[in-house]
Design a protein around this motif. Structure first.
Motif, short mmCIF file in Angstrom:
data_model
loop_
_atom_site.label_atom_id
_atom_site.label_comp_id
_atom_site.label_asym_id
_atom_site.label_seq_id
_atom_site.Cartn_x
_atom_site.Cartn_y
_atom_site.Cartn_z
N LEU A 127 0.84 -1.20 0.00
CA LEU A 127 0.00 0.00 0.00
C LEU A 127 0.87 1.25 0.00
O LEU A 127 1.80 1.37 0.81
CB LEU A 127 -0.91 0.01 1.23
N ARG A 128 0.56 2.17 -0.89
CA ARG A 128 1.35 3.41 -0.98
C ARG A 128 0.81 4.43 0.02
O ARG A 128 0.08 5.35 -0.31
CB ARG A 128 1.28 3.96 -2.40
N MET A 129 1.17 4.21 1.25
CA MET A 129 0.76 5.12 2.30
C MET A 129 1.93 5.35 3.24
O MET A 129 2.92 4.61 3.21
CB MET A 129 -0.45 4.56 3.06
N ASP A 130 1.80 6.36 4.06
CA ASP A 130 2.88 6.72 4.96
C ASP A 130 3.21 5.56 5.90
O ASP A 130 2.32 4.93 6.48
CB ASP A 130 2.47 7.96 5.77
N THR A 131 4.49 5.27 6.03
CA THR A 131 4.92 4.20 6.92
C THR A 131 4.50 4.46 8.35
O THR A 131 4.17 3.53 9.10
CB THR A 131 6.45 4.04 6.84
N LYS A 132 4.45 5.72 8.73
CA LYS A 132 4.04 6.08 10.08
C LYS A 132 2.60 5.68 10.34
O LYS A 132 2.25 5.22 11.43
CB LYS A 132 4.23 7.58 10.28
#
Length: 413
Positions: A127-132
């Motif tokens: 998923l291309r989302m913030d690792t945080k």
């Protein structure tokens, strides 16, 4: 206000929730039947690959109805690309997962649940989302596990007490707990538990087999931070608890799943309660750490293998032998394989003329196909080509038509 408007105002309004439930599992594990039972069999389940349904949640304190979206998906490799329609950057924190396996085939639980876990893990990692944001979701799941009420051994949800625990990172987890943290709420549901009697009768299952099955699936749930429910649609065992659990997961309503580990066909184990120590006290439990080795020796696996061998042998015996070929057929086949390379090169040249190829291009093609010089009768008279040799010229339908024509001409000769 006229009576019609007043009646319309009193009707409950339907609000569609942003929350979603994904029922994920192999074929024939009873996913659709389970959802039909939870929704009362009134609402339709639509779709072919990815199926859609919904559950209506009625709050006694409010007149409105909240509609919960439910997606049903088979966990086959070809459907992995459909996960992005359900679990994406927008819905990642709004999803609750239900993994299903059937008691009709317990010898495939390991493969089915492992495949489901691997597919979900790969999808979340891509998923291309913030690792945080992913880390925060995993931390929330970890905190839910730590905050679970350890005093929830009684079978009444109203007696559940909230455990106040520190968020200190040094708080230790039980061994193997949340070893695989996807950041998603997961519940593992075993369907068709009424098939246990059939396993005993037809497959020779003993109590130790059910003990090892229970231990393996409890360890899987422990490692994924998942709840475990054994259900039976016919007797309505634990269906109401599953419905309440989904509502709790989605709405955040206060609910504690009761613990039930006595009845083998009605297990209820909430996330956060189990541990390897509790699994070790199961009856007939001899080697709690060697369950993977024991799993491959389940009676169902052995019987199925014998059945497959018998069926394969029977199929070979029943297949009729092909009739012997006549001398005319053998002679015709021999005549067909005798072909003049000159004629073959001639038709090959005509074919490329029709495509508009230049003389230089045709000459290069003849060289690449091994037909260079074959138009000179003094160089070579004839050659025997097998079907395998001819097939290298059949790179298109046009090639095949001209080659068949050449073979036909040779037969007339």
């Amino acid at each position: 206000m006229n009576p019609a408007e007043k009646a319309q105002e009193q009707e409950p309004k339907i609000r569609v929730s942003r929350k979603t439930v994904l029922v994920f599992g192999d074929r024939a594990t009873g996913k659709r039947t389970l959802i039909k039972k939870l929704q009362g069999g009134e609402n339709p389940i639509l779709g072919q690959g990815l199926k859609y349904a919904y559950l209506d949640i009625k709050d006694e304190s409010e007149k409105d109805i909240t509609r919960l979206n439910v997606w049903i998906l088979d966990s086959i490799p070809g459907n992995e690309n459909l996960l992005h329609m359900i679990i994406n950057t927008t819905s990642y924190t709004q999803i609750s997962i239900v993994l299903t396996v059937s008691m009709a085939q317990p010898w495939v639980w390991m493969d089915q649940l492992t495949d489901c876990s691997d597919m979900l893990l790969r999808h979340v990692e891509n998923l291309r989302m913030d690792t945080k944001e992913k880390q925060e979701a995993r931390q929330r799941l970890l905190q839910k596990w730590k905050n679970y009420c350890k005093e929830n051994d009684i079978n009444t949800p109203e007696n559940c007490k909230q455990k106040i625990s520190s968020t200190d990172e040094t708080d230790s987890l039980t061994e193997e707990a949340l070893k695989i943290n996807i950041g998603l709420d997961i519940a593992v549901v075993v369907t068709q538990t009424d098939r246990m009697a059939e396993l005993r009768k037809d497959y020779g299952f003993q109590e130790e087999h059910f003990t090892f099955l229970e231990q393996w699936i409890r360890r899987f749930c422990l490692q994924h931070g998942a709840s475990l429910l054994y259900t039976n649609i016919k007797n309505e065992k634990n269906c109401a608890f599953l419905h309440e659990l989904l509502i709790h997961r989605i709405t955040g309503a206060r609910f504690c799943l009761p613990v039930q580990v006595v009845e083998r066909d009605a297990l209820l184990i909430p996330a956060g309660w189990d541990s390897l120590e509790k699994m070790g006290i199961l009856p007939e439990n001899k080697e709690p750490c060697q369950i993977e080795e024991f799993y491959s020796t389940l009676p169902g696996e052995k019987i199925n293998g014998e059945e497959e061998e018998i069926l394969a042998k029977r199929k070979v015996e029943e297949e009729p032998e092909p009739p012997p070929k006549t001398s005319s057929e053998c002679k015709r086949k021999k005549e067909v394989t005798q072909i003049s390379p000159v004629l073959l090169a001639y038709y090959f040249d005509i074919m490329h003329k029709k495509t508009g190829a230049s003389p230089a291009r045709r000459e290069a093609m003849r060289i690449s196909r091994g037909l260079d010089g074959l138009l000179d009768p003094e160089t070579v008279d004839s050659i025997t080509l097998s079907h395998k040799s001819i097939s290298k010229f059949n790179s298109s339908y046009t090639h095949e038509c001209f080659l068949h024509f050449a073979l036909h001409k040779m037969q007339i000769r």
